[in-house]
Design a protein around this motif. Structure first.
Motif, mmCIF file in Angstrom:
data_model
loop_
_atom_site.group_PDB
_atom_site.id
_atom_site.type_symbol
_atom_site.label_atom_id
_atom_site.label_comp_id
_atom_site.label_asym_id
_atom_site.label_seq_id
_atom_site.Cartn_x
_atom_site.Cartn_y
_atom_site.Cartn_z
ATOM 1 N N VAL A 288 -6.058 9.283 -10.307
ATOM 2 C CA VAL A 288 -5.210 9.337 -9.123
ATOM 3 C C VAL A 288 -5.191 7.978 -8.436
ATOM 4 O O VAL A 288 -6.230 7.450 -8.041
ATOM 5 C CB VAL A 288 -5.690 10.407 -8.121
ATOM 6 C CG1 VAL A 288 -4.766 10.451 -6.908
ATOM 7 C CG2 VAL A 288 -5.755 11.775 -8.794
ATOM 8 N N LEU A 289 -3.981 7.412 -8.321
ATOM 9 C CA LEU A 289 -3.792 6.188 -7.549
ATOM 10 C C LEU A 289 -3.435 6.601 -6.139
ATOM 11 O O LEU A 289 -2.439 7.287 -5.914
ATOM 12 C CB LEU A 289 -2.675 5.337 -8.154
ATOM 13 C CG LEU A 289 -2.229 4.118 -7.322
ATOM 14 C CD1 LEU A 289 -3.357 3.099 -7.204
ATOM 15 C CD2 LEU A 289 -0.980 3.477 -7.934
ATOM 16 N N GLN A 290 -4.238 6.181 -5.152
ATOM 17 C CA GLN A 290 -4.005 6.546 -3.762
ATOM 18 C C GLN A 290 -3.479 5.329 -3.005
ATOM 19 O O GLN A 290 -4.247 4.484 -2.554
ATOM 20 C CB GLN A 290 -5.295 7.063 -3.125
ATOM 21 C CG GLN A 290 -5.828 8.330 -3.776
ATOM 22 C CD GLN A 290 -7.015 8.914 -3.037
ATOM 23 O OE1 GLN A 290 -7.027 8.962 -1.800
ATOM 24 N NE2 GLN A 290 -8.010 9.368 -3.773
ATOM 25 N N GLU A 291 -2.169 5.269 -2.871
ATOM 26 C CA GLU A 291 -1.517 4.194 -2.132
ATOM 27 C C GLU A 291 -0.299 4.755 -1.407
ATOM 28 O O GLU A 291 0.194 5.829 -1.740
ATOM 29 C CB GLU A 291 -1.092 3.047 -3.060
ATOM 30 C CG GLU A 291 -2.232 2.221 -3.601
ATOM 31 C CD GLU A 291 -1.755 0.957 -4.325
ATOM 32 O OE1 GLU A 291 -0.538 0.656 -4.247
ATOM 33 O OE2 GLU A 291 -2.588 0.310 -4.961
ATOM 34 N N ILE A 292 0.194 4.004 -0.445
ATOM 35 C CA ILE A 292 1.373 4.409 0.305
ATOM 36 C C ILE A 292 2.539 4.673 -0.636
ATOM 37 O O ILE A 292 2.703 3.992 -1.659
ATOM 38 C CB ILE A 292 1.737 3.322 1.345
ATOM 39 C CG1 ILE A 292 2.841 3.810 2.276
ATOM 40 C CG2 ILE A 292 2.107 2.021 0.678
ATOM 41 C CD1 ILE A 292 3.120 2.856 3.428
ATOM 42 N N ASN A 293 3.339 5.691 -0.327
ATOM 43 C CA ASN A 293 4.517 5.979 -1.151
ATOM 44 C C ASN A 293 5.383 4.739 -1.305
ATOM 45 O O ASN A 293 5.692 4.080 -0.310
ATOM 46 C CB ASN A 293 5.375 7.067 -0.500
ATOM 47 C CG ASN A 293 4.764 8.441 -0.565
ATOM 48 O OD1 ASN A 293 4.066 8.781 -1.519
ATOM 49 N ND2 ASN A 293 5.009 9.256 0.449
ATOM 50 N N PRO A 294 5.822 4.410 -2.516
ATOM 51 C CA PRO A 294 6.739 3.266 -2.656
ATOM 52 C C PRO A 294 8.022 3.462 -1.860
ATOM 53 O O PRO A 294 8.584 2.505 -1.325
ATOM 54 C CB PRO A 294 6.993 3.188 -4.161
ATOM 55 C CG PRO A 294 6.545 4.500 -4.726
ATOM 56 C CD PRO A 294 5.482 4.997 -3.820
ATOM 57 N N SER A 295 8.483 4.703 -1.737
ATOM 58 C CA SER A 295 9.722 4.969 -0.998
ATOM 59 C C SER A 295 9.570 4.658 0.485
ATOM 60 O O SER A 295 10.557 4.330 1.159
ATOM 61 C CB SER A 295 10.137 6.432 -1.170
ATOM 62 O OG SER A 295 9.066 7.304 -0.849
ATOM 63 N N THR A 296 8.355 4.734 1.015
ATOM 64 C CA THR A 296 8.152 4.458 2.437
ATOM 65 C C THR A 296 8.485 3.009 2.757
ATOM 66 O O THR A 296 9.134 2.713 3.774
ATOM 67 C CB THR A 296 6.696 4.771 2.841
ATOM 68 O OG1 THR A 296 6.430 6.157 2.582
ATOM 69 C CG2 THR A 296 6.460 4.482 4.318
ATOM 70 N N ARG A 297 8.055 2.092 1.914
ATOM 71 C CA ARG A 297 8.368 0.679 2.129
ATOM 72 C C ARG A 297 9.844 0.395 1.847
ATOM 73 O O ARG A 297 10.480 -0.379 2.568
ATOM 74 C CB ARG A 297 7.489 -0.195 1.235
ATOM 75 C CG ARG A 297 6.006 -0.140 1.597
ATOM 76 C CD ARG A 297 5.200 -1.130 0.745
ATOM 77 N NE ARG A 297 3.779 -1.041 1.003
ATOM 78 C CZ ARG A 297 3.141 -1.698 1.966
ATOM 79 N NH1 ARG A 297 3.812 -2.493 2.777
ATOM 80 N NH2 ARG A 297 1.826 -1.579 2.122
ATOM 81 N N LEU A 298 10.383 1.029 0.811
ATOM 82 C CA LEU A 298 11.797 0.801 0.483
ATOM 83 C C LEU A 298 12.691 1.341 1.604
ATOM 84 O O LEU A 298 13.670 0.698 1.996
ATOM 85 C CB LEU A 298 12.137 1.482 -0.847
ATOM 86 C CG LEU A 298 11.415 0.963 -2.090
ATOM 87 C CD1 LEU A 298 11.724 1.846 -3.289
ATOM 88 C CD2 LEU A 298 11.803 -0.488 -2.388
ATOM 89 N N LYS A 299 12.353 2.508 2.122
ATOM 90 C CA LYS A 299 13.148 3.170 3.161
ATOM 91 C C LYS A 299 13.183 2.378 4.457
ATOM 92 O O LYS A 299 14.162 2.424 5.203
ATOM 93 C CB LYS A 299 12.570 4.576 3.381
ATOM 94 C CG LYS A 299 13.057 5.336 4.575
ATOM 95 C CD LYS A 299 12.647 6.810 4.504
ATOM 96 C CE LYS A 299 11.192 7.014 4.288
ATOM 97 N NZ LYS A 299 10.345 6.562 5.425
ATOM 98 N N ALA A 300 12.098 1.665 4.726
ATOM 99 C CA ALA A 300 11.990 0.940 5.995
ATOM 100 C C ALA A 300 12.963 -0.219 6.101
ATOM 101 O O ALA A 300 13.340 -0.620 7.211
ATOM 102 C CB ALA A 300 10.557 0.423 6.174
ATOM 103 N N VAL A 301 13.377 -0.760 4.973
ATOM 104 C CA VAL A 301 14.308 -1.894 4.969
ATOM 105 C C VAL A 301 15.724 -1.345 4.798
ATOM 106 O O VAL A 301 16.107 -0.889 3.724
ATOM 107 C CB VAL A 301 13.962 -2.894 3.849
ATOM 108 C CG1 VAL A 301 14.975 -4.028 3.813
ATOM 109 C CG2 VAL A 301 12.544 -3.439 4.046
#
Length: 591
Positions: A288-301
């Motif tokens: 299990v890789l535990q990191e922030i959703n990639p979509s969260t960073r993409l969505k912010a921009v």
């Protein structure tokens, strides 16, 4: 049942299942801030309606751990319930677990419902309690057996947005997420957070008040994409469109079993936005890789279309707010206005704007001392009647099908004191300092938070909340990953992010002041020292000048304020009738 009877029922059930302490977080299986009725567990158990807090219950103590935004509210709402307020020292910290570690004997059992706790919260509880010999069980739902009238899951209709609105196709978004999965050697990714799901699939819904989201989970694998959702919420046309996008639909309840049987080497989850029950369903053989959703960073921009649409929503919002504050000024002398009635009026005015869907959060209309409660919501018991004196704080926002708004203004209803003028002017200086900041690429939110606070720090004043939060595009009004507060959040401010700037100042029992605009971060330019960014203000609503002590402002502050108010009149004046236009012209006169 009274709240004391509910607490008694919880304690009785704790004895039945062999639990010495029970933890109830403020959350749902998607770790949402705003909750469907079924998951308003803290409100049902204790009467506390704030959006952040945790209950910890033993046989001889029941406490609500919450932060300074809710201290006054919690004392009022918990009176007579059997629950006591425990003041958090650090916002979001699991200090209740530390208390349990000190209070319970070795061999005790602490339990919680794993569908209501994020992976990060569950791990914090485990790491605090297990080393001192306390057992932790994250799979106990005590409320299901004692909450006899517990609501079912919502069944509101959902719908898809077209690419002309979102500016990017579903296939493109999934493709960009997959690129990040490949870079992190992940074979699968489970999206649990509702706004990430909505953004990725261009879906909007009405399952949660004020947030246009639909309950669901979205699993991305190397060769397939599966949406776990109540498909009856969608029209046949939208179901066909999802299938065309390469999405397989399964029932909402099947998500936990699907992840339990997943045959992959490595899965990516966000530990802060995935519930412990989902995490604990992952097979032992899966890394299990535990990191922030990639979509969260993409969505912010935000892309160009999202930005353009948002600017259009700001005009509609500004028109409603102009009419609202004019109405307040003209009507307050009659003595018939209350905090609840003005919130209803503002919603009615917003609803006249094309594409209005809902408010983006419960309106905070705080008169006099109620303005000192940052997350105040008027109730029938607290509903204050306005008079032609003192300060009125209104923090509100709208959900339009072309954008999300969030704005705070403070206006004088009459007889303002010199202290109120000083405080207002210092808060305004903080807003301006944050807005005109020029900063290099890579700047973090805590650095900008300090810039906005400087005018108040210099006079030994401060406020307990953050200076700013991200805002979604026709999505959640509170959106990450960027945040302007004092915590060391390692997220740089990027071009295209929409963030609030909202310094405040609160005198308990007297009044509160907060002034908030939304800003868009943009590239200012590049030189031999690197790339620099600045902000473009998006919010279009006059800032009151009759509360200002001009002697406290520097020329740069006066210039910014005059230019801003002139811009507000330019953007809104032509869409107002003559009476409203004349009123706004007077409000936006240069100081």
């Amino acid at each position: 049942m009274t709240y004391k009877e509910r607490l008694q029922a919880i304690r009785k059930q704790m004895q039945v299942v062999g639990v010495d302490a029970y933890i109830i977080p403020s959350s749902d299986p998607h770790i949402s801030e705003y909750l469907p009725e079924r998951y308003r567990c803290i409100e049902w158990s204790s009467g506390f309606t704030g959006s952040a807090g945790t209950l910890a219950i033993t046989q001889d103590f029941a406490g609500l751990w919450t932060d300074s935004r809710y201290f006054v509210q919690a004392v009022d709402q918990l009176a007579g319930t059997g629950f006591e307020l425990v003041k958090l020292k650090a916002q979001g910290a699991a200090e209740y677990a530390e208390w349990l570690a000190e209070s319970l004997p070795q061999g005790s059992t602490v339990a919680f419902d794993g569908k209501l706790a994020s992976v990060a919260v569950a791990q914090a509880i485990q790491q605090t309690l297990q080393p001192v010999g306390i057992l932790v069980n994250g799979h106990v739902d005590i409320l299901e057996s004692v909450w006899n009238t517990r609501p079912q899951l919502p069944t509101a209709k959902a719908f898809l947005l077209d690419e002309q609105t979102t500016g990017e196709s579903v296939q493109s978004k999934i493709g960009r997420i997959r690129e990040q999965l490949t870079a992190k050697r992940s074979d699968a990714h489970m999206i649990s957070s509702l706004d990430d799901l909505a953004w990725t699939l261009n879906i909007r819904g009405r399952d949660v008040k004020c947030n246009p989201v639909v309950l669901g989970f979205f699993l991305i694998e190397s060769e397939r994409n599966t949406l776990f959702v109540d498909r009856t919420k969608f029209s046949d046309q939208d179901l066909n469109a999802l299938t065309t996008h390469g999405i397989t639909l399964r029932d909402y309840e099947e998500a936990f079993e699907a992840i339990r049987s997943l045959d992959v080497e490595r899965i990516w989850i966000d530990p802060k936005r995935t519930c412990f029950a989902m995490f604990d369903s992952i097979g032992d053989s899966v890394e299990v890789l535990q990191e922030i959703n990639p979509s969260t960073r993409l969505k912010a921009v935000k892309n160009e279309k999202e930005i353009a649409h948002t600017k259009n929503a700001m005009i509609k919002d500004g028109l409603a707010l102009t009419k609202f504050f004019k109405w307040i000024e003209e009507s307050v002398k009659d003595g018939n206005l209350t905090e609840i009635s003005i919130a209803e009026k503002l919603q009615d005015l917003r609803a006249q704007g094309a594409g209005f869907v809902d408010i983006s959060f419960d309106t905070i209309a705080g008169y006099l001392e109620h303005g000192a409660l940052p997350h105040y919501k008027a109730t029938l018991q607290s509903n204050a009647r306005l008079a032609a004196q003192g300060l009125l704080l209104v923090d509100s926002g709208g959900q339009y099908n072309d954008g999300t708004t969030d704005i705070t203004r403070v206006v004088s209803l009459g007889n303002i004191t010199p202290e109120e003028k000083t405080d207002y002017t210092l808060v305004l200086k903080g807003l301006i300092e944050g807005t005109i900041a020029v900063f290099p690429t890579g700047t973090r939110g805590y650095q900008l938070d300090a810039i906005a606070r400087r005018p108040m720090w210099e006079t030994e004043r401060n406020y307990g909340h953050g200076t700013g939060h991200g805002v979604g595009f026709f999505l959640n009004v509170h959106e990450g990953p960027q945040v302007f507060n004092s915590s060391n959040v390692d997220v740089p401010v990027e071009p295209g992010m929409i963030t609030s700037i909202e310094p405040g100042l609160y005198r308990e029992g007297e009044y509160g002041i907060r002034i908030e605009n939304l800003v868009l971060s943009k590239v200012l330019g590049k030189n031999q020292f690197g790339e620099f960014l600045n902000f473009e203000t998006l919010t279009i609503c006059y800032i009151a000048t009759d509360l200002i002590d001009k002697s406290l402002l520097e020329p740069k502050h006066i210039s910014w304020l005059n230019n801003y108010n002139a811009w507000v009149f330019e953007k809104l004046g032509s869409s107002l009738d003559q009476t409203d236009r004349d009123w706004l012209a007077q409000k936006t006169e240069a100081i």
